[in-house]
Design a protein around this motif. Structure first.
Motif, PDB file in Angstrom:
ATOM      1  N   CYS A   1       0.851  -1.192   0.000  1.00  0.00           N
ATOM      2  CA  CYS A   1       0.000   0.000   0.000  1.00  0.00           C
ATOM      3  C   CYS A   1       0.887   1.242   0.000  1.00  0.00           C
ATOM      4  O   CYS A   1       1.869   1.315   0.734  1.00  0.00           O
ATOM      5  CB  CYS A   1      -0.904  -0.018   1.217  1.00  0.00           C
TER       6      CYS A   1
ATOM      7  N   CYS B   1      -5.878  -2.003  -0.515  1.00  0.00           N
ATOM      8  CA  CYS B   1      -5.656  -2.052   0.931  1.00  0.00           C
ATOM      9  C   CYS B   1      -7.007  -1.789   1.581  1.00  0.00           C
ATOM     10  O   CYS B   1      -7.744  -0.901   1.149  1.00  0.00           O
ATOM     11  CB  CYS B   1      -4.645  -0.976   1.326  1.00  0.00           C
TER      12      CYS B   1
ATOM     13  N   HIS C   1      -6.933   1.839   2.850  1.00  0.00           N
ATOM     14  CA  HIS C   1      -6.600   2.990   2.010  1.00  0.00           C
ATOM     15  C   HIS C   1      -7.065   2.860   0.563  1.00  0.00           C
ATOM     16  O   HIS C   1      -6.721   3.679  -0.280  1.00  0.00           O
ATOM     17  CB  HIS C   1      -5.091   3.254   2.064  1.00  0.00           C
TER      18      HIS C   1
ATOM     19  N   CYS D   1       0.243   2.837   3.928  1.00  0.00           N
ATOM     20  CA  CYS D   1       0.622   2.181   5.190  1.00  0.00           C
ATOM     21  C   CYS D   1       1.744   1.164   4.993  1.00  0.00           C
ATOM     22  O   CYS D   1       2.221   0.587   5.962  1.00  0.00           O
ATOM     23  CB  CYS D   1      -0.589   1.534   5.831  1.00  0.00           C
TER      24      CYS D   1
HETATM   25 ZN   LIG Z   1      -2.851   0.877   3.439  1.00  0.00          ZN
END
Ligand SMILES: [Zn+2]
Length: 319
Positions: A238, A265, A268, A241
């Motif tokens: 991602c 993700c 996200h 993160c």
């Molecule tokens: Zn993420």
């Protein structure tokens, strides 16, 4: 930190490739720059002509746009090494280069190498204002972003054109005015990596998160396949993160020099991975980016992948 908005003028062989020096196809004849503070105000300026050593006659194309000629270069110019050292000293210790496109930094370093000057400390980050302008002009649809000439940006932003273009100092001033007029947010985060010298070793590889994306610049691999087999190249994380995720669309070649994939993700959302193969003398190094993507972007990738599959099928039938 100050921004050094830099612009260079360069000359090339008058007689085309035949008269070209392989280590310096373009010879810098003028360095111009302005120092800009955090509010994008010009606080200082630098300008010097360079006396040419290799291409003493101006190429006709270049002569026609410049406001000076060989006589000025020979009488007012100084040797490149002297000018460049003076310029780098003027830049100070804490600065970020800002340029209109990536070419100026490449030519600066090519000319520095020609004179065996020490290399700029790596990695070299710079702010590509031409790219930022293109992204801004194209709005949300970043895929259609196309780069434009400085003159066009100046006119589109209604900046008074009261200085002639194609002098390194004037062009750097115009570039600084464009920078100010764009009122860029988080500009310190919108840098690019200069790829004049790319990582030669695994320990020099660049892994970075900036400007809402993840970027990975690798060492050289002998073949494209060797690069794709490398787990750090093929993994999809991602962009926000950094968690490893499963791919929604597996890596596929969308052009001879790039692969794309899509991942998701849970926190996200969707993002698009891109692997670009950059050829060098020993094979390829990779620039991998991972950026957020929306539904229409994914749809476009699906269509592209389908087209490629169809074309491959057709080829097989025609054999
Ligand atoms: Zn993420």
């Amino acid at each position: 930190m100050n921004y050094i908005v830099m612009d260079l003028e360069w000359n090339q062989s008058y007689s085309g490739h035949m008269g070209e020096h392989p280590r310096m196809p373009f010879e810098i004849i003028e360095i111009g720059a302005v120092k800009v503070d955090k509010n994008f105000n010009i606080i200082d300026e630098y300008c010097s002509l360079v006396r040419p050593r290799i291409y003493k006659k101006l190429h006709s194309k270049i002569r026609s746009i410049l406001n000076y000629d060989e006589y000025d270069l020979n009488t007012k110019g100084r040797g490149f090494k002297e000018v460049c050292n003076e310029f780098l000293k003027w830049c100070g210790d804490d600065y970020m280069f800002c340029t209109w496109g990536p070419m100026d930094l490449t030519e600066l370093q090519t000319n520095m190498d020609f004179y065996y000057m020490p290399k700029l400390p790596r990695p070299v980050k710079f702010i590509n204002l031409q790219q930022i302008y293109a992204d801004k002009a194209s709005g949300k649809d970043k895929r259609s972003a196309s780069v434009s000439k400085l003159e066009k940006a100046v006119s589109e932003l209604n900046i008074p054109e009261d200085m002639p273009f194609h002098s390194a100092l004037n062009d750097s001033k115009y570039t600084a005015l464009v920078m100010k007029a764009m009122k860029p947010k988080n500009i310190n985060n919108q840098y690019s990596f200069d790829l004049y010298i790319h990582p030669s070793d695994i320990k020099d590889e660049i892994t970075d998160r900036h400007n809402n994306m993840y970027e990975y610049i690798t060492r050289t691999f002998k073949t494209k396949q060797e690069a794709l087999d490398d787990p750090k190249v093929s993994e999809v994380r991602c962009y926000k993160c950094n968690k490893k995720v499963t791919k929604k669309i597996k890596w596929f070649a969308n052009s001879p020099s790039s692969y794309i994939s899509v991942g998701k993700c849970w926190h996200h959302g969707y993002f698009c991975g891109k692997i670009k193969f950059k050829p060098d003398n020993e094979g390829y190094y990779i620039v991998k980016t991972i950026k957020p993507i929306d539904k229409s972007g994914i749809e476009e990738i699906n269509i592209k992948q389908e087209e490629i599959r169809e074309r491959r099928k057709e080829k097989r039938h025609n054999k």
